[in-house]
Design a protein around this motif. Structure first.
Motif, short mmCIF file in Angstrom:
data_model
loop_
_atom_site.label_atom_id
_atom_site.label_comp_id
_atom_site.label_asym_id
_atom_site.label_seq_id
_atom_site.Cartn_x
_atom_site.Cartn_y
_atom_site.Cartn_z
N ILE A 240 -9.88 31.60 -55.10
CA ILE A 240 -9.96 31.59 -53.84
C ILE A 240 -10.44 32.87 -52.97
O ILE A 240 -11.00 32.60 -52.06
CB ILE A 240 -8.43 31.23 -53.28
CG1 ILE A 240 -8.83 30.24 -51.79
CG2 ILE A 240 -7.59 32.04 -53.09
CD1 ILE A 240 -9.76 28.93 -51.92
N ILE A 244 -12.93 33.06 -49.98
CA ILE A 244 -12.64 33.85 -48.49
C ILE A 244 -13.59 34.79 -48.03
O ILE A 244 -13.92 35.01 -46.77
CB ILE A 244 -11.11 34.12 -48.66
CG1 ILE A 244 -10.38 32.91 -48.67
CG2 ILE A 244 -10.66 35.01 -47.36
CD1 ILE A 244 -8.73 33.30 -48.86
N LEU A 268 -12.40 20.79 -49.05
CA LEU A 268 -11.39 21.65 -48.45
C LEU A 268 -11.91 22.17 -47.00
O LEU A 268 -13.29 22.54 -46.93
CB LEU A 268 -10.77 22.96 -49.13
CG LEU A 268 -10.08 22.60 -50.39
CD1 LEU A 268 -9.97 24.06 -51.25
CD2 LEU A 268 -8.86 21.99 -50.20
N GLU A 270 -11.73 24.99 -43.94
CA GLU A 270 -11.26 26.40 -43.81
C GLU A 270 -9.57 26.50 -43.53
O GLU A 270 -9.08 27.45 -43.89
CB GLU A 270 -12.09 27.08 -42.57
CG GLU A 270 -11.86 28.62 -42.64
CD GLU A 270 -12.71 29.52 -41.48
OE1 GLU A 270 -12.16 30.45 -41.07
OE2 GLU A 270 -13.46 28.91 -41.01
N GLU A 272 -7.35 24.33 -44.52
CA GLU A 272 -6.62 24.12 -45.60
C GLU A 272 -6.50 25.29 -46.41
O GLU A 272 -5.33 25.39 -47.35
CB GLU A 272 -7.03 22.85 -46.12
CG GLU A 272 -7.02 21.52 -45.58
CD GLU A 272 -7.82 20.35 -46.11
OE1 GLU A 272 -7.29 19.33 -46.15
OE2 GLU A 272 -8.97 20.71 -46.58
N VAL A 273 -7.63 26.04 -46.43
CA VAL A 273 -7.64 27.15 -47.26
C VAL A 273 -6.66 28.04 -46.98
O VAL A 273 -5.94 28.87 -47.90
CB VAL A 273 -9.06 27.87 -47.56
CG1 VAL A 273 -8.86 29.21 -48.06
CG2 VAL A 273 -10.05 26.91 -48.11
N TRP A 274 -6.38 28.54 -45.53
CA TRP A 274 -5.70 29.50 -45.05
C TRP A 274 -4.32 29.10 -45.24
O TRP A 274 -3.49 29.78 -45.53
CB TRP A 274 -6.14 30.08 -43.70
CG TRP A 274 -7.49 30.72 -43.66
CD1 TRP A 274 -8.39 30.44 -43.00
CD2 TRP A 274 -7.57 32.04 -44.17
NE1 TRP A 274 -9.48 31.40 -42.82
CE2 TRP A 274 -8.91 32.56 -43.84
CE3 TRP A 274 -6.93 32.87 -44.74
CZ2 TRP A 274 -9.53 33.64 -44.13
CZ3 TRP A 274 -7.34 34.24 -45.00
CH2 TRP A 274 -8.62 34.70 -44.76
N LEU A 277 -3.15 29.32 -48.70
CA LEU A 277 -3.33 30.41 -49.55
C LEU A 277 -1.96 31.33 -49.29
O LEU A 277 -1.37 32.14 -49.97
CB LEU A 277 -4.02 31.55 -48.78
CG LEU A 277 -4.45 32.88 -48.79
CD1 LEU A 277 -5.25 32.91 -50.20
CD2 LEU A 277 -5.20 33.80 -47.86
N VAL A 286 -9.52 27.53 -57.28
CA VAL A 286 -9.86 26.73 -56.19
C VAL A 286 -9.19 25.19 -56.26
O VAL A 286 -8.93 24.63 -55.22
CB VAL A 286 -11.19 26.52 -55.78
CG1 VAL A 286 -11.78 25.63 -55.00
CG2 VAL A 286 -12.06 28.02 -55.45
N PHE A 289 -6.16 24.09 -54.95
CA PHE A 289 -5.73 23.83 -53.41
C PHE A 289 -5.94 22.32 -52.99
O PHE A 289 -5.95 21.75 -51.86
CB PHE A 289 -6.86 24.68 -52.56
CG PHE A 289 -6.46 26.13 -52.42
CD1 PHE A 289 -5.75 26.79 -51.19
CD2 PHE A 289 -6.30 26.86 -53.66
CE1 PHE A 289 -5.58 27.97 -51.25
CE2 PHE A 289 -5.98 28.30 -53.52
CZ PHE A 289 -5.58 28.80 -52.26
#
Length: 290
Positions: A240, A244, A268, A270, A272-274, A277, A286, A289
């Motif tokens: 991930i 980022i 995903l 942005e 959902e990524v944060w 994390l 990845v 997630f």
């Protein structure tokens, strides 16, 4: 210390700046203090005009010992190109004024000494601010360049390390001056101390930038209902952190995830990524997630 307002922009005198001005005054150079003050304001005015031209609003200017820093709304959300242009405007303006002063010395008559001093001050101001150290203009330019390949926090950490090296070099230079000439250069010592303290502050604040940017994007999307979006494609086994580091402040991101056969596994946002994390860490794959 608050010194007033210029065109609606609040002017703040940093404590280190006041110390330096006091030293000039005690040394009998009070007449030159205003010239130094004017050079710093000229330098910062260029930052203000460039920021305004790019659509940013300047709220406050803090005068530092060897330059100034502007509190600009949404500057943390600016892209690398905008940050470079704003940071470079100050040193460029100082160099232009220095060149004009030196060009006019021959016809200045009794003002030759004044023009020479103003030219020297502006040249030194430009040179010092171009050092690759935070919070100087050179450090901001270098960090903006690094963010094209790295995430903001990592780029900040690199420039902070360089800032610390420059600070220690300045202290060594001051020490050598004392050993060789038995004189203490307080200006160099103040510069070193200033860079050490402020670079650490920049490093502490860097961690909050990503969250501020994401909050700003959410607010803009909520108000307007539409926002420019950038799409990224990532292999399911990519880390991930590789995703980022490609995030920029000016667009919202959607990540399409594909398997080893390049078939779509999912997507995903942005956000959902944060959010993920915090649970999975920067080294997670990845596909974890999804």
């Amino acid at each position: 210390m608050r010194a007033g307002r210029i065109a609606g922009v609040e002017i703040i005198l940093n404590n280190w700046f006041l110390v330096l001005i006091t030293l000039f005054t005690v040394a009998g150079l009070a007449s030159k203090v205003m010239l130094v003050f004017g050079a710093v304001l000229w330098h910062e005015l260029a930052h203000m005009l460039m920021a305004a031209g790019l659509g940013y609003k300047v709220k406050q200017i803090e005068l530092l010992p060897f330059g100034a820093t502007a509190r600009i709304e949404r500057l943390a959300d600016a892209g690398a190109a905008s940050e470079i242009m704003i940071a470079a405007a100050g040193p460029l303006a100082s160099m232009v004024l220095a060149a004009l002063c030196y060009a006019g010395i021959g016809e200045a008559g009794n003002w030759q000494e004044v023009l020479s001093f103003v030219g020297e001050v502006n040249l030194m101001l430009a040179g010092f601010n171009l050092l690759p150290a935070l919070p100087l203009d050179g450090g901001r330019i270098l960090r903006a360049i690094l963010t094209r390949r790295r995430d903001y926090r990592n780029a900040t950490a690199i420039v902070v390390m360089i800032s610390n090296i420059i600070s220690f070099m300045l202290l060594i230079l001051a020490g050598l001056g004392y050993l060789l000439h038995n004189t203490i250069n307080l200006t160099i010592i103040i510069a070193a101390g200033f860079l050490l303290i402020t670079a650490r502050t920049e490093n502490d604040l860097a961690g909050f930038r990503a969250m501020r940017i994401l909050a700003s994007k959410k607010a803009e999307l909520s108000v307007s209902g539409v926002m420019s979006t950038s799409h990224l494609t990532a292999m399911s086994n990519a880390t991930i952190s590789d995703v980022i580091r490609l995030f920029g402040p000016e667009q919202y991101y959607i990540i399409h995830i594909v398997d080893q056969d390049f078939r779509l596994c999912g997507a995903l946002t942005e956000t959902e990524v944060w959010e993920g994390l915090l649970k999975r860490g920067i080294k997670a794959k990845v596909n974890e997630f999804l």
